[in-house]
Design a protein around this motif. Structure first.
Motif, mmCIF file in Angstrom:
data_model
loop_
_atom_site.group_PDB
_atom_site.id
_atom_site.type_symbol
_atom_site.label_atom_id
_atom_site.label_comp_id
_atom_site.label_asym_id
_atom_site.label_seq_id
_atom_site.Cartn_x
_atom_site.Cartn_y
_atom_site.Cartn_z
ATOM 1 N N GLU A 1 0.837 -1.199 0.000
ATOM 2 C CA GLU A 1 0.000 0.000 0.000
ATOM 3 C C GLU A 1 0.874 1.251 0.000
ATOM 4 O O GLU A 1 1.864 1.329 0.743
ATOM 5 C CB GLU A 1 -0.926 0.026 1.222
ATOM 6 C CG GLU A 1 -1.944 -1.099 1.224
ATOM 7 C CD GLU A 1 -2.880 -1.087 2.428
ATOM 8 O OE1 GLU A 1 -3.735 -1.980 2.516
ATOM 9 O OE2 GLU A 1 -2.740 -0.181 3.280
ATOM 10 N N LEU A 2 0.461 2.240 -0.801
ATOM 11 C CA LEU A 2 1.066 3.559 -0.783
ATOM 12 C C LEU A 2 -0.025 4.547 -0.383
ATOM 13 O O LEU A 2 -1.071 4.615 -1.023
ATOM 14 C CB LEU A 2 1.616 3.930 -2.158
ATOM 15 C CG LEU A 2 2.356 5.273 -2.225
ATOM 16 C CD1 LEU A 2 3.693 5.187 -1.483
ATOM 17 C CD2 LEU A 2 2.580 5.701 -3.672
ATOM 18 N N TRP A 3 0.238 5.313 0.677
ATOM 19 C CA TRP A 3 -0.766 6.238 1.195
ATOM 20 C C TRP A 3 -0.389 7.671 0.860
ATOM 21 O O TRP A 3 0.777 8.076 0.973
ATOM 22 C CB TRP A 3 -0.927 6.063 2.711
ATOM 23 C CG TRP A 3 -1.739 4.838 3.047
ATOM 24 C CD1 TRP A 3 -1.303 3.548 3.078
ATOM 25 C CD2 TRP A 3 -3.132 4.797 3.343
ATOM 26 N NE1 TRP A 3 -2.342 2.691 3.382
ATOM 27 C CE2 TRP A 3 -3.477 3.440 3.561
ATOM 28 C CE3 TRP A 3 -4.121 5.778 3.472
ATOM 29 C CZ2 TRP A 3 -4.769 3.035 3.885
ATOM 30 C CZ3 TRP A 3 -5.411 5.373 3.798
ATOM 31 C CH2 TRP A 3 -5.726 4.021 4.000
ATOM 32 N N LEU A 4 -1.383 8.425 0.434
ATOM 33 C CA LEU A 4 -1.237 9.834 0.081
ATOM 34 C C LEU A 4 -1.975 10.685 1.102
ATOM 35 O O LEU A 4 -2.868 10.198 1.796
ATOM 36 C CB LEU A 4 -1.805 10.095 -1.317
ATOM 37 C CG LEU A 4 -1.341 9.151 -2.428
ATOM 38 C CD1 LEU A 4 -2.086 9.489 -3.729
ATOM 39 C CD2 LEU A 4 0.159 9.235 -2.637
ATOM 40 N N TRP A 5 -1.620 11.963 1.168
ATOM 41 C CA TRP A 5 -2.316 12.914 2.038
ATOM 42 C C TRP A 5 -2.895 14.039 1.194
ATOM 43 O O TRP A 5 -2.366 14.389 0.146
ATOM 44 C CB TRP A 5 -1.357 13.556 3.037
ATOM 45 C CG TRP A 5 -0.738 12.653 4.030
ATOM 46 C CD1 TRP A 5 -0.948 11.319 4.213
ATOM 47 C CD2 TRP A 5 0.255 13.033 5.004
ATOM 48 N NE1 TRP A 5 -0.177 10.841 5.243
ATOM 49 C CE2 TRP A 5 0.573 11.874 5.734
ATOM 50 C CE3 TRP A 5 0.876 14.230 5.316
ATOM 51 C CZ2 TRP A 5 1.503 11.887 6.782
ATOM 52 C CZ3 TRP A 5 1.798 14.252 6.335
ATOM 53 C CH2 TRP A 5 2.106 13.087 7.067
ATOM 54 N N GLU A 6 -3.993 14.623 1.680
ATOM 55 C CA GLU A 6 -4.497 15.860 1.104
ATOM 56 C C GLU A 6 -4.356 16.949 2.165
ATOM 57 O O GLU A 6 -5.319 17.322 2.836
ATOM 58 C CB GLU A 6 -5.951 15.731 0.639
ATOM 59 C CG GLU A 6 -6.404 16.978 -0.112
ATOM 60 C CD GLU A 6 -7.794 16.840 -0.714
ATOM 61 O OE1 GLU A 6 -7.888 16.748 -1.952
ATOM 62 O OE2 GLU A 6 -8.770 16.813 0.049
#
Length: 292
Positions: free
Chosen positions: A31-36
């Motif tokens: 999994e690769l997690w992004l932020w906003e």
């Protein structure tokens, strides 16, 4: 089995995301997690690009601030991502940083009320229901998606305080815990989430995933970079909040969070990580084999 992921920080430029995604996909990262985060990179745009550039990688969004989007728009976006990339889009929602919400004129008097109304409506829309509701913040009149997901995708809620953690257990399929959460705080969060799950009409129901981010650094200057993170975030100490070292040291530390109740550990690099592509390869190829 513990799921292991990594964060692509929004402090990294948007144009570098492609190479990091491809490195993660090729290395076998789960999994690769992004932020906003305001006011850096748009979450939906980044997530859709990351999913398109990869073939098997699951991409998480942790998280979309609910004051910034009408719930029907969010439902359309999540449904589209799920239909385009089945089973690979993991979407989290949450209050957002209140100071930032105030900057854009979106701060509400009761963030927990908004999150409850929003999360409840979003789950229903993603489940293919036609929704009519008149809440304090969320109002829908016979709204239904023309292209709902074939099966409702999981919805995550980011939470810190007790009320929000109970709410996450009540309305979501998983809870996102921020970087710097200690193992003891994971235990307390799991207990509060379980209290919320017990409030569901159907009871606790399906398993509820706890996802926690952990500050991590590797390489010759790892300790110095992580110390800078401690100062930046205002932690009194790094014990239980992050780990610096080689794969063996990081894998050993991860065990503390998994034993506390985390199902997924997402390693969060420092904003000055010199090699984001190398970091995701390190997580997938060196740390992953050492984590049960």
């Amino acid at each position: 089995m513990t799921t292991l992921g990594a964060v692509y920080l929004p402090q990294f430029p948007p144009e570098r995301l492609r190479s990091v995604v491809r490195a993660a996909d090729e290395a076998g990262l789960e999994e690769l997690w992004l932020w906003e985060d305001c006011f850096l990179e748009g979450g939906v745009a980044s997530m859709s690009a990351a999913l398109a550039w990869s073939g098997r990688l699951r991409v998480g969004m942790g998280l979309l601030p609910v004051p910034l989007r009408n719930v029907a728009v969010a439902a359309m976006e999540v449904a589209t991502l799920d239909r385009l990339f089945p089973g690979r889009a993991l979407v989290g929602i949450g209050h957002g940083v209140q100071d930032w919400m105030g900057q854009v004129g979106a701060r509400v008097e009761s963030p927990v009320t908004l999150l409850r109304e929003y999360g409840t409506a979003l789950r229903a829309l993603l489940g293919g229901e036609r929704v009519t509701t008149e809440g304090r913040y969320v109002s829908l009149d016979g709204v239904a998606l023309d292209w709902p997901p074939p099966a409702r995708p999981p919805l995550f809620v980011g939470a810190v305080g007790p009320r929000s953690l109970r709410l996450a257990g009540e309305i979501a399929d998983g809870t996102l815990l921020t970087g710097g959460t200690t193992p003891d705080e994971v235990r307390r969060a799991r207990a509060l989430v379980d209290e919320g799950r017990a409030r569901r009409p159907e009871g606790a129901g399906d398993p509820h995933a706890i996802v926690v981010s952990v500050h991590a650094a590797t390489g010759p200057d790892a300790a110095a970079r992580l110390e800078a993170e401690r100062v930046r975030w205002g932690y009194e100490a790094l014990d239980g909040r992050g780990v610096a070292g080689d794969a063996e040291r990081i894998a050993e530390a991860i065990a503390a969070w998994t034993e506390a109740g985390a199902d997924t550990v997402v390693l969060q690099p420092t904003p000055d990580e010199p090699d984001p592509e190398g970091f995701v390869r390190f997580v997938a190829q060196q740390v992953r084999p050492l984590v049960p």
